[in-house]
Every structure is written in structure tokens, then in C-alpha cells.
Design an enzyme around this catalytic site. Sequence first.
Site, mmCIF file in Angstrom:
data_model
loop_
_atom_site.group_PDB
_atom_site.id
_atom_site.type_symbol
_atom_site.label_atom_id
_atom_site.label_comp_id
_atom_site.label_asym_id
_atom_site.label_seq_id
_atom_site.Cartn_x
_atom_site.Cartn_y
_atom_site.Cartn_z
ATOM 1 N N THR A 3 -9.453 -3.460 2.586
ATOM 2 C CA THR A 3 -10.203 -4.713 2.694
ATOM 3 C C THR A 3 -10.816 -5.080 1.348
ATOM 4 O O THR A 3 -10.843 -6.264 0.965
ATOM 5 C CB THR A 3 -11.282 -4.565 3.784
ATOM 6 O OG1 THR A 3 -10.602 -4.409 5.045
ATOM 7 C CG2 THR A 3 -12.188 -5.780 3.859
ATOM 8 N N GLY A 39 -8.193 -6.747 -0.576
ATOM 9 C CA GLY A 39 -7.863 -8.046 0.009
ATOM 10 C C GLY A 39 -8.889 -9.110 -0.349
ATOM 11 O O GLY A 39 -8.537 -10.268 -0.588
ATOM 12 N N LYS A 61 5.207 -5.695 -6.027
ATOM 13 C CA LYS A 61 4.406 -4.706 -6.744
ATOM 14 C C LYS A 61 4.028 -3.620 -5.747
ATOM 15 O O LYS A 61 3.126 -3.775 -4.934
ATOM 16 C CB LYS A 61 3.130 -5.320 -7.333
ATOM 17 C CG LYS A 61 2.431 -4.334 -8.267
ATOM 18 C CD LYS A 61 0.935 -4.388 -8.205
ATOM 19 C CE LYS A 61 0.248 -3.413 -7.324
ATOM 20 N NZ LYS A 61 0.420 -1.997 -7.556
ATOM 21 N N GLY A 84 2.116 2.235 16.025
ATOM 22 C CA GLY A 84 3.521 2.194 16.422
ATOM 23 C C GLY A 84 3.983 0.841 16.907
ATOM 24 O O GLY A 84 4.607 0.732 17.968
ATOM 25 N N GLU A 138 -13.591 2.289 7.743
ATOM 26 C CA GLU A 138 -12.278 2.922 7.867
ATOM 27 C C GLU A 138 -12.224 4.097 6.875
ATOM 28 O O GLU A 138 -12.273 3.887 5.670
ATOM 29 C CB GLU A 138 -11.180 1.913 7.508
ATOM 30 C CG GLU A 138 -9.779 2.502 7.561
ATOM 31 C CD GLU A 138 -8.731 1.634 6.840
ATOM 32 O OE1 GLU A 138 -8.954 1.267 5.674
ATOM 33 O OE2 GLU A 138 -7.695 1.340 7.460
ATOM 34 N N CYS A 144 -2.664 2.086 9.011
ATOM 35 C CA CYS A 144 -3.669 1.034 9.208
ATOM 36 C C CYS A 144 -4.040 0.968 10.687
ATOM 37 O O CYS A 144 -5.144 0.569 11.043
ATOM 38 C CB CYS A 144 -3.144 -0.298 8.712
ATOM 39 S SG CYS A 144 -1.514 -0.691 9.331
ATOM 40 N N ALA A 179 0.843 -1.203 0.000
ATOM 41 C CA ALA A 179 0.000 0.000 0.000
ATOM 42 C C ALA A 179 0.881 1.256 0.000
ATOM 43 O O ALA A 179 2.076 1.187 0.241
ATOM 44 C CB ALA A 179 -0.888 -0.018 1.245
ATOM 45 N N PHE A 180 0.237 2.408 -0.234
ATOM 46 C CA PHE A 180 1.022 3.647 -0.345
ATOM 47 C C PHE A 180 1.542 4.147 1.003
ATOM 48 O O PHE A 180 2.541 4.867 1.060
ATOM 49 C CB PHE A 180 0.175 4.758 -1.003
ATOM 50 C CG PHE A 180 -0.818 5.400 -0.067
ATOM 51 C CD1 PHE A 180 -0.432 6.449 0.771
ATOM 52 C CD2 PHE A 180 -2.127 4.948 0.012
ATOM 53 C CE1 PHE A 180 -1.338 7.027 1.658
ATOM 54 C CE2 PHE A 180 -3.026 5.521 0.884
ATOM 55 C CZ PHE A 180 -2.633 6.564 1.716
ATOM 56 N N GLU A 204 -2.976 -8.230 4.998
ATOM 57 C CA GLU A 204 -2.841 -7.157 6.004
ATOM 58 C C GLU A 204 -3.718 -6.008 5.518
ATOM 59 O O GLU A 204 -3.282 -5.183 4.717
ATOM 60 C CB GLU A 204 -1.374 -6.711 6.099
ATOM 61 C CG GLU A 204 -0.412 -7.807 6.547
ATOM 62 C CD GLU A 204 -0.474 -8.111 8.036
ATOM 63 O OE1 GLU A 204 -1.204 -7.409 8.770
ATOM 64 O OE2 GLU A 204 0.190 -9.056 8.463
ATOM 65 N N LEU A 205 -4.949 -5.953 6.009
ATOM 66 C CA LEU A 205 -5.942 -5.048 5.415
ATOM 67 C C LEU A 205 -6.371 -3.954 6.395
ATOM 68 O O LEU A 205 -5.708 -3.695 7.386
ATOM 69 C CB LEU A 205 -7.121 -5.885 4.918
ATOM 70 C CG LEU A 205 -6.702 -7.109 4.057
ATOM 71 C CD1 LEU A 205 -7.889 -7.965 3.697
ATOM 72 C CD2 LEU A 205 -5.920 -6.673 2.823
HETATM 73 P P1 NAD Z 1 -5.334 -0.161 -1.903
HETATM 74 O O1 NAD Z 1 -6.132 -1.348 -1.521
HETATM 75 O O2 NAD Z 1 -5.976 0.858 -2.755
HETATM 76 O O3 NAD Z 1 -4.002 -0.611 -2.691
HETATM 77 C C1 NAD Z 1 -3.042 -1.444 -2.097
HETATM 78 C C2 NAD Z 1 -2.282 -2.201 -3.173
HETATM 79 O O4 NAD Z 1 -3.156 -3.145 -3.794
HETATM 80 C C3 NAD Z 1 -1.757 -1.305 -4.315
HETATM 81 O O5 NAD Z 1 -0.477 -1.765 -4.683
HETATM 82 C C4 NAD Z 1 -2.773 -1.548 -5.415
HETATM 83 O O6 NAD Z 1 -2.261 -1.327 -6.717
HETATM 84 C C5 NAD Z 1 -3.119 -3.004 -5.215
HETATM 85 N N1 NAD Z 1 -4.441 -3.426 -5.712
HETATM 86 C C6 NAD Z 1 -5.589 -2.701 -5.743
HETATM 87 N N2 NAD Z 1 -6.592 -3.446 -6.212
HETATM 88 C C7 NAD Z 1 -6.074 -4.673 -6.471
HETATM 89 C C8 NAD Z 1 -6.624 -5.893 -6.983
HETATM 90 N N3 NAD Z 1 -7.911 -6.007 -7.315
HETATM 91 N N4 NAD Z 1 -5.796 -6.963 -7.101
HETATM 92 C C9 NAD Z 1 -4.489 -6.885 -6.766
HETATM 93 N N5 NAD Z 1 -3.911 -5.750 -6.303
HETATM 94 C C10 NAD Z 1 -4.698 -4.661 -6.156
HETATM 95 O O7 NAD Z 1 -4.798 0.479 -0.547
HETATM 96 P P2 NAD Z 1 -4.032 1.857 -0.315
HETATM 97 O O8 NAD Z 1 -4.979 2.981 -0.505
HETATM 98 O O9 NAD Z 1 -2.746 1.849 -1.060
HETATM 99 O O10 NAD Z 1 -3.651 1.730 1.236
HETATM 100 C C11 NAD Z 1 -4.511 2.028 2.287
HETATM 101 C C12 NAD Z 1 -5.144 0.781 2.860
HETATM 102 O O11 NAD Z 1 -4.148 -0.157 3.220
HETATM 103 C C13 NAD Z 1 -5.920 1.061 4.125
HETATM 104 O O12 NAD Z 1 -7.112 0.315 4.117
HETATM 105 C C14 NAD Z 1 -4.985 0.564 5.228
HETATM 106 O O13 NAD Z 1 -5.625 0.222 6.433
HETATM 107 C C15 NAD Z 1 -4.384 -0.619 4.553
HETATM 108 N N6 NAD Z 1 -3.115 -0.999 5.171
HETATM 109 C C16 NAD Z 1 -3.109 -2.086 5.987
HETATM 110 C C17 NAD Z 1 -1.945 -2.446 6.647
HETATM 111 C C18 NAD Z 1 -1.922 -3.625 7.575
HETATM 112 O O14 NAD Z 1 -0.828 -4.057 7.910
HETATM 113 N N7 NAD Z 1 -3.033 -4.146 8.019
HETATM 114 C C19 NAD Z 1 -0.775 -1.709 6.446
HETATM 115 C C20 NAD Z 1 -0.809 -0.615 5.590
HETATM 116 C C21 NAD Z 1 -2.002 -0.270 4.962
#
Ligand code: NAD
Length: 507
Positions: free
Chosen positions: A240, A243, A182, A456, A394, A294, A157-158, A260-261
Amino acid sequence: MNFSTWIPSTGSSPAICTGTHWMPGTGTLIPSYSPVDGKKIGELNSASKVEYEIVIEKAQTAFLHWRKMPAPQRGEVVRQMGEAFRTHKTALGQLVSYEMGKSLQEGLGEVQEMIDICDFAVGLSRQLYGLTMHSERPGHRMYEQYHPLGIVGIISAFNFPTAVWSWNAMIALVCGNVCVWKPSEKTPFCAIACHHIIASVLEKNSVPEGVCNLVVGGREVGEWLAADVRIPLISATGSTAMGKKVAAGVGQRLGRTLLELGGNNAIIITPDADLDIAIRGAVFGAVGTAGQRCTTTRRLIIHESLYETVKQKLKAAYGQLRIGNPLDQQNHVGPLIDTDAVKRYIAAIEACKAEGGRFLVEGAVLSGPDFSSGCYVQPCIAEAMPQYRIVQEETFAPLLYLLSYKTIDEAIAIQNGVPQGLSSSIMTLNLREAELFLSPEGSDCGIANVNIGTSGAEIGGAFGGEKETGGGRESGSDSWKAYMRRQTNTINYSRSIPLAQGIQFDI
Ligand code: NAD
């Protein structure tokens, strides 16, 4: 800011790396703009299916070599990677801060996490142990051992543009796997910088091409990974919604996922809390990384007897927050990742108001020369009810909900009464309350803290959450087992071949 060793000042950057070799992508153009000042950092063409295939084939070949190298030798390569991250900590931390928007302290902290996981993985490389059991058959020995899986696909994720990769990659590597990363298309240059940093280590140690791979692209690259039968494990970090799609794709082919969502984390503040600790923990948890962790604190569940006091203290603390350029260490809160995130923040505020929420600290999009990227928002606080639809979701922004409770059982029920199950905490000096919170009747989250906020985590503990957070565990403790396949071995050194359970089969 000058990141010229990692990012070309003009033209498209290569988007694909197989360790020491770079390739340009031939897919769609991905520009990266800093949320700090709206300036373009660089651009690249994403990987197409053609480049993707090249990478996976190289990874398959590299695995045949890498799995034969003794684990402590793989650990030595990872140790050197940790040294390389130490050397580049400041510059990489600045890039994380500039491309993602988190404060410089948090950017440096993210690189420190990478260093820490390298150290952890080095020790682990000498501890990939299985159990031995006593066989029921005479002259037999039984034990289990762990072997690498093959290619580990890492979708990240970003918001943690470098650390999440290292949590997965460093453990996967010492276990004998090869990795294909990726990264988020919103922070591609952080990923590219990481691969530049480890290149010299790979070269120096003659690590074959294909052990550490980077494939930058949009969600389609994630979908290729999820559907690819050559990839036994997909570790996916993100929303989520993402995921669920990845789990369905990988499940379809009976592959493994480590998910990890999203989280919807809460702190319970009881009458026995140390209020100074509670307020500091809550404010850092809610506004740190501009609410884009997250583990960000999204709900405060406050005992009714303290509710007014906590409200006033929070209001005063929010009044002290300095919002602005995250590279300026005077500021506490930086920008959201992009203007789409700002729209979602506004939509959540409106939804909360429509459901009856009252704002103690109003939200706003900040304007003016210091906020020219359009991504800076005011962290806000709403008084809400646990069952509001928006409180159940969220929102990835600094929007904190205040909820009141009467009994500790009610507080725990509110804490658990959301679809997500990542991080939770209780602020109390009362042993009974603390232990109840940590008992099977307490928090249903993967992380449950006492007198610490929800964000943290340290790399030594297993990190992850339950329910819609996906159930994965990464980083410390025995999380390494997710990256290996277990094999049970029985060896007969007797002169007969007795069957288990005393079964007779004489021929
Ligand atoms: P996102 O779901 O938009 O993207 C995450 C990654 O998944 C990106 O690399 C994206 O290109 C890829 N992706 C998107 N759709 C996909 C698909 N259908 N198939 C395969 N890959 C796909 O999330 P985001 O906006 O980058 O990050 C924020 C989210 O991540 C929040 O919900 C946050 O809680 C979660 N997060 C969770 C944890 C954890 O450890 N639980 C850690 C960091 C972030």
C-alpha cells in the site's frame, strides 16, 4: 538446479529486453539470491535512465503498428505465448519456486495461471465489445467502441514474480497496447526467463521490437514509469505504501492507475461451519506461500462457542506442518523472501506481544543445515484483539491472529474494521449468514467467498480489492476495460442535422 538457458553462469545478465533484443543495464548491480539455500542465482546491472528512454521510444513506435493489427490476430500471438509457457511449465515453475521461495506446486500453479490467462485473453480478443444505443434523433445511430491506450506500464511484486505480469500483459496485448514491465528487483530472473520464453513467439510472428518490453531495476524505474506522461496506464502491484506513491505520481499528470495493493484478509467461522473445511481453508490460507500472498489469511474471526475447539484443531494442524526446501514436495512451507522479511516477522511478533497478544503457536527463526539461508520461520498463531495496531497491519509472513465474536454483525464489523479490503470469507452452512455476508451490509472486500479460504482466486473472475488495497480489478470478467479507452460515436445518416434535447438553431 540448471537454468542456464535463461541465466548466464558467470557475469552480468542483460536486464533490458524489447521483445527479441536484449541490452545490458548500466545502473546499479542487482544480485539475486535464492531464499531456498542462500545461493546466488545470478546478477545484473539495473536499467539506467538512458536504457529506459530507448525502451519507451521503441514502445511508442511499436504501438503505432500493433494497434493496427486486428485483435484476433493479436490473440493468436498470445495463444502461442500460452503454448510456450506450457512447454516450459516445469522449468519456469522450478525457477519461480527457487527464486521466490514458494512451494514447487505453487510455482507450477503460478505458471498454470499464466497459461490460463493466455487462454482467457485469446477468447477475449474476439469479444472486445461495446454497446449500441438508440439515438433520440431520427436517422442517427449511436454506439460505443473501445480503443487501446498505448503503453501500459506494469510494476510487479516479488510474491507472484511471473503471473501478475501475465494477468496484465496478456489482456493489455490483445487490447492493442504495448507493455513495459518493471518486475520486482527481488525476483529479476523469473522476469528474464519469461521474456526468453516469449521471444521465439515474437520472432516467429514478426512482432515488432517494442511490443513486449522488460526493464529490470529498483524502485527508481517504477518512479520513472509513474511520472512518464507517455504512459497512459500504470498497473502497480505491491505494498500500500508503494501504491500511494505511484497513485500520487500518476495522478499528478492525470494518468490512469490500476492498483493491486496489500490485504489483511479474514475468515469468519460461524457455529454452522463445516469445521473440517474451515480448518483446511484457514491453514492453507495462513501458511501457503509462507504467508506471502496478498490474499493470505491473516485473521480468523471465530464464534465464541467454537473458539476453544478451533484453537485445538489449529494447534494440531500446525504441529503437522513440514517446513523446508519448497522444491521438496514433502514440505508444506518454504522460506520468506529475504532476511529483511524475517526481521519484519520478528518485529510483528514482538509488537503483538507488547499489545497483549498470547501465542498459541510460538514463532521462531529456524536454524540448522536445512535452513542455511536464514529465511525459514515457524508459522505462528496469536490470540489477539481486533483493535491492536499490529492486527490492523499487513505483516507479510505466516502470522495468524485469532479473534473471537458473539454475533454475526459483530463478526462482519471486525472483518471490515481494517484499512485494507482485498479478500474475505465466511465458513457456514447457514444460508442466512452466507447471504448476509455477501449483501451490501456484509463484507466490504473485493473478494468475498463462502466455504472457501481467502486465497487461490481463479483467473476468470475480476481480481482486486477496495480501500487501501487500491480499487483495481485485473484478470477476468470485464477487467479488460481498464486497458482501453471508450469512445462514443454518433453517426447521422439523415438529410438534416437535428440537435439533441430538441434545441433549435436555425441559420
Ligand atoms: P513493494 O511495494 O515493496 O514492491 C512492489 C514493486 O513496486 C517492486 O517492483 C518495487 O520495485 C516497486 N516500487 C517500490 N516503491 C516504488 C515507488 N515509490 N514507485 C514505483 N515503484 C515502486 O512490494 P513487495 O514487497 O514486492 O510485495 C509485497 C506486497 O505486494 C504486499 O503488500 C502484498 O499484499 C502486495 N501484493 C498485492 C497483490 C494484489 O493483487 N493485491 C498481489 C501481490 C502482492
